[in-house]
Write an enzyme that holds these catalytic residues in place. Structure first.
Site, short mmCIF file in Angstrom:
data_model
loop_
_atom_site.label_atom_id
_atom_site.label_comp_id
_atom_site.label_asym_id
_atom_site.label_seq_id
_atom_site.Cartn_x
_atom_site.Cartn_y
_atom_site.Cartn_z
N GLY A 125 56.55 -26.19 19.79
CA GLY A 125 57.81 -26.58 20.45
C GLY A 125 58.18 -25.48 21.42
N GLY A 130 60.93 -24.27 22.52
CA GLY A 130 61.95 -23.31 22.10
C GLY A 130 61.41 -22.33 21.08
N GLU A 150 63.41 -29.95 25.91
CA GLU A 150 62.99 -30.79 24.78
C GLU A 150 64.15 -31.07 23.82
OE1 GLU A 150 58.21 -29.97 24.48
OE2 GLU A 150 59.51 -28.79 23.19
N LEU A 192 51.93 -20.56 37.90
CA LEU A 192 50.69 -21.09 38.48
C LEU A 192 49.51 -20.95 37.53
CD1 LEU A 192 51.14 -19.55 42.06
CD2 LEU A 192 51.77 -21.85 41.30
N GLY A 193 49.75 -20.82 36.24
CA GLY A 193 48.66 -20.69 35.28
C GLY A 193 47.88 -19.41 35.52
N ALA A 230 51.35 -21.18 27.06
CA ALA A 230 51.26 -20.04 27.99
C ALA A 230 52.54 -19.97 28.83
CB ALA A 230 50.04 -20.18 28.89
N GLY A 231 53.05 -21.13 29.23
CA GLY A 231 54.29 -21.15 30.01
C GLY A 231 55.48 -20.66 29.19
N ASP A 232 55.49 -20.99 27.90
CA ASP A 232 56.59 -20.54 27.03
C ASP A 232 56.53 -19.01 26.88
OD1 ASP A 232 56.98 -23.27 26.67
OD2 ASP A 232 55.74 -23.31 24.86
N GLY A 243 46.24 -22.46 19.30
CA GLY A 243 47.59 -22.57 18.75
C GLY A 243 48.63 -21.97 19.66
O1 RIB Z 1 54.67 -25.72 25.55
C1 RIB Z 1 53.86 -26.05 24.47
C2 RIB Z 1 54.62 -26.86 23.47
O2 RIB Z 1 54.92 -28.12 24.04
C3 RIB Z 1 53.84 -27.19 22.21
O3 RIB Z 1 53.96 -26.20 21.23
C4 RIB Z 1 54.36 -28.56 21.81
O4 RIB Z 1 55.09 -28.56 20.62
C5 RIB Z 1 55.20 -29.03 22.99
O5 RIB Z 1 56.54 -28.92 22.74
#
Ligand code: RIB
Length: 307
Positions: free
Chosen positions: A39, A41, A140, A221-222, A250-252, A287
């Site tokens: 997720g 967050g 989300e 941009l990854g 990776a973005g999170d 993961g």
């Molecule tokens: O950004 C990756 C996340 O997007 C995943 O962990 C998945 O749960 C979705 O929310």
């Protein structure tokens, strides 16, 4: 330093590695199945916790085994879970395919309890988080909750880093409330309706958001890094070379790295570079949260690969 707060989603990620993404109607045999906490967050909160900064997670889980397991996982990462609310809906679940060759992913999401995180629910915890210096949000949870939270954060004078993911159009009012907006190219295309393939196109599209009232646009941009666009400048900040096995989150991780560096007083370009390093390292294991780096790991990568 004041704590940082993530307001957003928590999902259990069901991950299968696949040899390639399949066509509609086709079944393919994958390998390795694993369940991870995820997720957007929760991922940002864990990334911050792992970097060693005091972090509060605000969001909604279900009163189910997934919710309990998630709470435990956050506590193990020293993330403060006292603002996690519980719903009768199930904890959010994501089905993720990871391409074994490229590390790219495809995600389908059942948000469950995340969508029960209403503005009213948010307001029950607001007074207990308003002291935070930086807030991180994504898309989300319900739109109305994002807007209500952004308004409160703005009034409190704290900084909001908003990740417009998963992509959907939103109001210019919200655009103005976010100090930092971090779309990827696809999200930028959706927000502007403009092409976002070349660097020049990305820059132009980001500049239109500035014209609509945005303050800082940082386009993720990854592996290539990020493009930073403000009213006064546009600057490409290159990424880091790593062996990616799974790009999920990776973005999170990038957003957490950005918040961490800004909260520690880094100048913006250096903060984006730091964010690039955190994002890159996160792709080096399967993961969403498994490979989130520590501060020492990020420093080592920054030293190994000078800009
Ligand atoms: O950004 C990756 C996340 O997007 C995943 O962990 C998945 O749960 C979705 O929310």
């Amino acid at each position: 330093m004041r704590p940082l707060c993530v307001i957003g989603s928590l999902n259990m990620d069901m991950v299968i590695s696949v040899p390639r993404f399949h066509a509609p109607g086709e079944s393919i045999i994958g390998s390795h199945f694993a369940v991870f906490t995820g997720g957007k967050g929760g991922n940002q909160a864990v990334a911050l916790g792992r970097l060693g900064v005091e972090t509060i997670m605000a969001g909604m889980i279900g009163k189910d085994a997934n919710g309990r397991a998630y709470q435990k996982a956050l506590m193990a990462e020293k993330v403060d879970v006292s603002r996690l609310l519980q719903s009768d809906e199930a904890t959010g679940v994501a089905f993720i395919e990871v391409n074994q060759k490229t590390g790219d992913n495809r995600i389908a999401l059942a948000p469950g309890a995340n969508m029960a995180f209403s503005p009213q629910a948010f307001l029950t915890i607001w007074e207990s988080i308003r002291h935070c210096g930086f807030f991180l949000m994504q898309f989300e949870i319900p739109d109305e909750t994002v807007l209500a939270a952004a308004e409160r954060i703005h009034e409190s004078g704290s900084i909001l880093i908003l990740d417009p993911a998963p992509a959907r159009p939103f109001s210019d009012e919200l655009l103005r409330l976010a100090h930092y907006l971090t779309p990827n190219e696809t999200e930028l295309n959706l927000l502007t309706g403009m092409p976002t393939v070349s660097e020049e196109e990305i820059m132009k599209a980001a500049q239109t958001l500035i014209g609509r009232g945005a303050h800082h646009i940082i386009v993720k941009l990854g592996a290539r890094g990020a493009m930073l666009v403000t009213e006064d400048m546009s600057r490409y900040v290159p990424g880091f070379m790593v062996s990616a096995v799974d790009t999920t989150a990776a973005g999170d991780a990038f957003n957490a790295g950005l918040a961490f560096a800004l909260a520690h007083g880094e100048e913006l370009i250096q903060a984006v570079r730091y964010a690039n390093a955190v994002g890159a390292l996160t792709t080096t294991a399967m993961g969403a949260q498994a490979a989130m780096p520590t501060q020492a790991g990020v420093r080592a990568l920054l030293q190994r690969q000078h800009a």
